[in-house]
Design a protein around this motif. Structure first.
Motif, short mmCIF file in Angstrom:
data_model
loop_
_atom_site.label_atom_id
_atom_site.label_comp_id
_atom_site.label_asym_id
_atom_site.label_seq_id
_atom_site.Cartn_x
_atom_site.Cartn_y
_atom_site.Cartn_z
N GLY A 257 0.80 -1.21 0.00
CA GLY A 257 0.00 0.00 0.00
C GLY A 257 0.84 1.26 0.00
N VAL A 258 1.92 1.26 0.78
CA VAL A 258 2.81 2.43 0.79
C VAL A 258 3.46 2.60 -0.58
CG1 VAL A 258 4.86 3.46 1.84
CG2 VAL A 258 3.20 2.26 3.28
N ARG A 259 3.82 1.48 -1.22
CA ARG A 259 4.37 1.58 -2.59
C ARG A 259 3.32 2.16 -3.54
NH1 ARG A 259 7.27 -3.20 -1.04
NH2 ARG A 259 5.56 -4.56 -1.68
N ASP A 260 2.05 1.79 -3.34
CA ASP A 260 0.99 2.36 -4.18
C ASP A 260 0.83 3.86 -3.93
OD1 ASP A 260 0.38 0.09 -5.59
OD2 ASP A 260 -1.39 -0.46 -4.39
N VAL A 261 1.06 4.30 -2.71
CA VAL A 261 1.06 5.74 -2.45
C VAL A 261 2.23 6.39 -3.20
CG1 VAL A 261 1.29 7.54 -0.70
CG2 VAL A 261 -0.09 5.52 -0.21
N LYS A 262 3.39 5.79 -3.11
CA LYS A 262 4.57 6.32 -3.79
C LYS A 262 4.36 6.40 -5.30
CE LYS A 262 9.60 5.65 -4.13
NZ LYS A 262 9.92 6.99 -3.59
N ASP A 263 3.67 5.38 -5.85
CA ASP A 263 3.44 5.30 -7.29
C ASP A 263 2.23 6.10 -7.76
OD1 ASP A 263 5.64 3.64 -7.43
OD2 ASP A 263 4.46 1.79 -7.50
N GLY A 264 1.51 6.72 -6.84
CA GLY A 264 0.37 7.54 -7.21
C GLY A 264 -0.94 6.79 -7.39
N VAL A 265 -0.95 5.50 -7.08
CA VAL A 265 -2.20 4.74 -7.14
C VAL A 265 -3.14 5.20 -6.03
CG1 VAL A 265 -3.22 2.43 -6.88
CG2 VAL A 265 -1.10 2.73 -8.20
N ILE A 266 -2.61 5.35 -4.84
CA ILE A 266 -3.35 5.84 -3.67
C ILE A 266 -2.79 7.21 -3.30
CG2 ILE A 266 -3.87 5.42 -1.23
CD1 ILE A 266 -3.47 2.42 -1.78
N GLY A 267 -3.67 8.15 -3.00
CA GLY A 267 -3.20 9.48 -2.64
C GLY A 267 -2.63 9.54 -1.24
N ALA A 268 -3.30 8.88 -0.31
CA ALA A 268 -2.86 8.86 1.08
C ALA A 268 -3.47 7.65 1.76
CB ALA A 268 -3.29 10.13 1.81
N THR A 269 -2.75 7.12 2.74
CA THR A 269 -3.27 6.01 3.53
C THR A 269 -2.92 6.24 4.99
OG1 THR A 269 -3.46 3.59 3.60
CG2 THR A 269 -1.23 4.49 3.38
N SER A 270 -3.74 5.69 5.87
CA SER A 270 -3.46 5.74 7.30
C SER A 270 -2.80 4.42 7.71
CB SER A 270 -4.74 5.96 8.11
OG SER A 270 -5.19 7.29 7.98
#
Length: 333
Positions: A257-270
């Motif tokens: 999930g953090v990688r998806d944030v880094k890649d722009g898939v997810i904008g932010a996660t808790s």
């Protein structure tokens, strides 16, 4: 951000359990990286303290019957304590009460039971705070356009376990949306909400839920997801539909999930900390086996708060966050 808490904060002594001390870990599934890491934390702490640990899991997120059978097996085996991440937080209560009546310490992990005092203790992320953080971030990121948002809510289960409700309602409050009854999702009347669909907390469920909501309104521009696997599925559905620039927010903080944030898939996660939850839970069972002491909740809360932090590479004023480099140092899975 709620600081990541060390086990010393629980004020539990590092008690070495007797060879007869046994414990059970019951998770929702054994495939979700969150629960895989939870199991790792429990196993490591059990080995350190001399606790015999047995692990059980549902076939899918929402498999209540398997969890009931696991609770019964643990009681029959003479376990001193049970750690459980419940799939159905209401329906499991009778089984938990039977275990407690048999003298077993029952600790809810991650997902509070309904009511919360149905368990002896709860070690969990503040799931409302986790949702609130991503809601506040999304609201600030959209700015003036937040008033015109078209929001898809990708929840967990029609049973609405407490973790499902808390994250959803926290997100909506962060967006400034009236919650109606804060003890359930789906009754809000704000016109910005396109609808709610359930995902079973996995990628396939997220894809199907997103497809259903896109069919209802193809102009969705903000997607809340219960966890990162469902966010990945939502992203695939959006990509297949040719939708770009849709903001996705989520909860978990696993390494994928953090990688998806880094890649722009997810904008932010808790980000939450499952290894911490389980390790502290095993410590609590060892302490209970040694002298009957039960764990105490965090001051001012009904549960022991194991921490949460917002992870994003696009910080906003007024919402404290960590970037993905920091998130990768703390992630799991």
């Amino acid at each position: 951000m709620t600081a990541l808490l060390g086990s010393a904060a629980l004020a539990l002594m590092a008690t070495t359990a007797t060879a007869q001390t046994s414990a059970c870990l019951i998770t929702k599934t054994d495939t979700n990286p969150f629960f895989v890491k939870m199991k790792e934390g429990a196993e490591a702490k059990a080995a350190e303290l001399g606790v015999t640990l047995k692990s059980y899991a549902g076939r899918i997120d929402g498999d209540h019957e398997s969890q009931v059978a696991a609770v019964e097996a643990c009681v029959a085996d003479g376990a001193k304590g049970i750690l459980i991440a419940a799939s159905d937080t209401k329906a499991i209560v009778d089984s938990v009460q039977a275990a407690r009546n048999a003298g077993v310490l029952v600790i809810a992990l991650d997902t509070p039971l309904d009511p919360i005092d149905a368990a002896d203790a709860t070690f969990a992320t503040d799931n409302f705070q986790a949702g609130l953080l991503i809601g506040q971030w999304a609201n600030a990121t959209l700015g003036a356009e937040a008033a015109n948002a078209k929001i898809a809510l990708l929840d967990l289960s029609i049973a609405q376990p407490s973790v499902d409700v808390l994250r959803d309602q926290g997100f909506l409050q962060g967006m400034g949306i009236d919650l109606a009854d804060p003890n359930k999702w789906g009754d809000e009347t704000d016109p910005r909400i396109v609808g709610n669909e359930v995902t079973s907390g996995n990628e396939e469920g997220g894809l199907k839920a997103m497809e259903s909501l896109l069919a209802k309104d193809p102009d969705i521009n903000l997607v809340y997801t219960i966890n990162e696997p469902s966010a990945a599925g939502a992203f695939e559905a959006l990509k297949a539909a040719g939708k770009e620039g849709v903001l996705i927010v989520s909860v978990d903080g696993g390494c994928p999930g953090v990688r998806d944030v880094k890649d722009g898939v997810i904008g932010a996660t808790s980000q939450q900390y499952p290894l911490q939850m389980a390790a502290l839970g095993v410590e609590a069972i060892a302490q209970f086996a040694a002298d009957g002491t039960k764990p105490e909740p965090t001051e001012g809360k009904a549960f022991f708060d194991t921490g949460v932090a917002l992870i994003t590479d696009n910080p906003v004023d007024g919402v404290e966050s960590l970037d993905t480099t920091q998130g990768m140092e703390l992630c799991w899975g």
